[in-house]
Write a protein that holds these residues in place. Structure first.
Motif: not given
Length: 209
Positions: A88-89, A91-93, A96, A120, A124, A127-128, A131, A149
């Motif tokens: 998750v982290w 992908v989000l940071i 994406a 992209s 994001w 995935t968010f 989570w 995702s």
């Protein structure tokens, strides 16, 4: 058996994607993916997205294979959670946001830019949401959103596959790349949504009955 074949294909092509990495540090603008990008690589901030993306996307690809393992999910739930948080982290940071920056300079013009930009943003969001569903203990929904995702993550693999297949056709190279870009994720996402619709309908029907 199918799951193992798919995992092996992802590992193999993912490994091939890593082979040009020695030419990225320092960047070699005379060959491969970075060819003709010297004029804007640093000045536009493209290098930030590029390095963020290539540093995290391979990790995401390999983590996803492990996360799809039902055996690990059931017998080692703590490992599943820890690797999931890592996925998750990154992908989000990294994956994406980096992909979105790179999308602005994609080969193939507006069609490719829109395509990779959508991938992209969708990665994001999915995935968010995945989570958040896990935090709310809505694990069925969590699994479905995480599959969305990872399907988007695997668009990098499918892009190489379709590019190789379409390269054998006698069409313009730019058009071939644009077609490959859209084929790398749209059909897979549509099939996935059709599958989830069927599964959710059956689950609802079982609950009602």
């Amino acid at each position: 058996m199918v799951k193992f074949i798919v995992a092996a294909a992802i590992l193999y092509i993912g490994t091939l994607i890593l082979t040009p990495f020695p030419h990225y540090l320092p960047p070699d603008f005379a060959r491969g993916f970075l060819r003709n990008k010297a004029s804007f690589f640093y000045s536009s901030g493209y290098f930030i997205g590029f390095y963020a993306h290539i540093a995290t996307a391979p990790i995401g690809l390999f983590l996803g294979i492990v996360q799809l393992s039902r055996t690990i999910r059931r017998s080692r739930p703590a490992i599943h959670r820890q690797l999931g948080q890592c996925y998750v982290w990154i992908v989000l940071i990294g994956v994406a946001p980096g992909g979105l920056i790179m999308a602005t300079r994609s080969y193939g013009g507006i069609s490719s830019q829109l395509c990779f930009g959508l991938i992209s943003v969708a990665m994001w969001i999915t995935t968010f949401v995945a989570w958040r569903r896990a935090m709310l203990h809505r694990y069925r929904a969590h699994g479905q959103w995480m599959c969305r995702s990872y399907t988007l993550m695997c668009s990098a693999i499918m892009l190489r596959v379709f590019s190789y297949v379409i390269s054998g056709l006698t069409i313009d190279h730019t058009l071939a790349y644009q077609i490959s870009a859209w084929l790398s994720w749209v059909p897979a996402m549509l099939l996935l949504e059709l599958f989830f619709w069927q599964v959710n309908r059956q689950a609802l029907s079982a609950t009602v009955n």
